[in-house]
Scaffold this motif. Structure first.
Motif, PDB file in Angstrom:
ATOM      1  N   ALA A   3      32.343  40.537  31.579  1.00 36.56           N
ATOM      2  CA  ALA A   3      33.115  39.587  32.366  1.00 36.56           C
ATOM      3  C   ALA A   3      33.945  40.333  33.393  1.00 36.56           C
ATOM      4  N   ASP A   5      37.521  39.517  35.581  1.00 38.35           N
ATOM      5  CA  ASP A   5      38.650  38.609  35.783  1.00 38.35           C
ATOM      6  C   ASP A   5      39.842  39.438  36.228  1.00 38.35           C
ATOM      7  N   ASP A   7      42.872  38.785  35.818  1.00 38.24           N
ATOM      8  CA  ASP A   7      43.982  38.600  34.882  1.00 38.24           C
ATOM      9  C   ASP A   7      43.774  39.477  33.648  1.00 38.24           C
ATOM     10  N   ARG A  10      43.394  37.605  30.281  1.00 41.44           N
ATOM     11  CA  ARG A  10      42.112  36.943  30.080  1.00 41.44           C
ATOM     12  C   ARG A  10      41.020  37.960  29.754  1.00 41.44           C
ATOM     13  N   ARG A  11      41.093  39.126  30.379  1.00 38.49           N
ATOM     14  CA  ARG A  11      40.114  40.169  30.050  1.00 38.49           C
ATOM     15  C   ARG A  11      40.252  40.585  28.583  1.00 38.49           C
ATOM     16  N   ALA A  22      35.225  43.774  29.712  1.00 34.37           N
ATOM     17  CA  ALA A  22      35.715  42.941  30.808  1.00 34.37           C
ATOM     18  C   ALA A  22      36.347  43.857  31.838  1.00 34.37           C
ATOM     19  N   SER A  41      34.485  30.703  40.553  1.00 35.42           N
ATOM     20  CA  SER A  41      35.744  30.991  41.238  1.00 35.42           C
ATOM     21  C   SER A  41      36.014  29.856  42.215  1.00 35.42           C
TER      22      SER A  41
END
Length: 334
Positions: A3, A5, A7, A10-11, A22, A41
């Motif tokens: 992933a 991200d 943030d 969130r990772r 992430a 996004s």
């Protein structure tokens, strides 16, 4: 699987839940990290992120709107060629059983003369923490949102079309009124509503061969008691009409209804009942098939170019100023 991200929290949550890495930036991804990259996004980031992924050799799926201009479409096509991997365009409505049934009837109606595309919500202005109704982040309003789906379905039932004439009007009577917010989306409240996009578009298009297309899309309307999608195809021999509700709104038609009219007689065509969202599962199957198809490169971006070009033409043709509704003004001849 991996992933990306910006943030950190969130990772961390993603890695804890999946055990997968992430990253904070797409440039950290390698082609061997995934078979497919999914861009999820705000709209204005779609094309830029997809270009970076494609050039790194990652096949990339982008939900609609894939891009916000013809220039972005050209840059995506170049990135696809440079990376040698396919760009896949998301627009799930074409995978609905009722749309496929309508497309199957289109060839039986004679010469196609006119197609009407309508998607009206009774009360469905999205908020999405504000970006959905910001021109800078969304690119536009209901035309990029519901209108993209309608134009994609148009290609599904009538094939690729090139328009030589366009007329349109846009308005935003409801987008800054919290009473018209789509409660079923469960969006977070927005402290101040300052939308600068349209909530309604009405357009008329004509091809070089004389086929005309009417398009009407609205996030909110006084005329509807629930959310309705209608596709009407008029041919030289017959007319076919689908009345349904696209999307996930629970405020919908009880069931899709597909009918054919010839010389005043209406015949209803049975459409299989399917769960809401079944079209997304079919889209996933199609993605798998495209990834295995060496000819997939270039096919999606051609349709994207046509759709975004039509959207640009409708915005350019709209002479309606984006101003709040006010007293009706009449001009007297002098």
């Amino acid at each position: 699987m991996a992933a990306v991200d910006p943030d950190p929290a969130r990772r961390e949550a993603f890695t804890a839940a999946t055990g997968r890495p992430a990253f904070g930036d797409v440039d950290a991804l390698r082609a061997e990290d995934a078979d497919l990259a999914l861009v999820a996004s705000p709209n204005h980031l779609h094309a830029a992120l997809a270009r970076r992924l494609l050039t790194r050799g990652l096949a990339t799926f982008v939900e609609k709107p894939v891009c916000l201009s013809s220039a972005e479409a050209d840059r995506l096509a170049a990135a696809e060629r440079a990376g040698g991997v396919p760009l896949l365009a998301g627009s799930a409505c074409r995978y609905r059983a009722d749309v496929r049934a309508l497309a199957g009837l289109a060839g039986e109606l004679g010469h196609l003369r006119h197609i009407d595309l309508v998607w009206e919500r009774a009360c469905g202005v999205p908020r999405s923490q504000g970006w959905f109704t910001s021109r800078a982040e969304a690119g536009g309003g209901v035309l990029f949102d519901l209108g993209w789906h309608l134009l994609d379905v148009l290609e599904t039932v009538a094939g690729p079309l090139a328009f030589v004439q366009a007329a349109a009007s846009t308005s935003y009577d409801h987008v800054n009124d919290p009473r018209w917010t789509a409660a079923w989306r469960h969006d977070q409240p927005v402290p101040e509503l300052d939308a600068d996009v349209e909530d309604t578009v009405r357009g008329f298009l004509v091809t070089g061969s004389g086929l005309s297309v009417g398009l009407r899309a609205s996030w909110a309307t006084h005329a509807a008691s629930h959310d309705v999608t209608e596709i009407r195809i008029e041919g030289s021999d017959d007319t076919a009409m689908l009345r349904s509700t696209f999307g996930f709104s629970p405020n919908r038609e009880p069931r899709p209804r597909l009918s054919v009219v010839r010389r005043g007689r209406t015949s209803e065509i049975t459409v299989p009942t399917e769960p809401i969202g079944a079209e997304y599962s079919r889209q996933l199957d199609d993605i798998r098939d495209h990834l295995a198809d060496p000819s997939a490169c270039g096919s999606a971006i051609a349709g994207v170019r046509r759709i975004v070009g039509t959207i640009e033409a409708l915005y350019a043709a709209s002479a309606t100023p984006l101003l709040p509704a006010g007293p009706v003004m009449t001009a007297a001849a002098t």
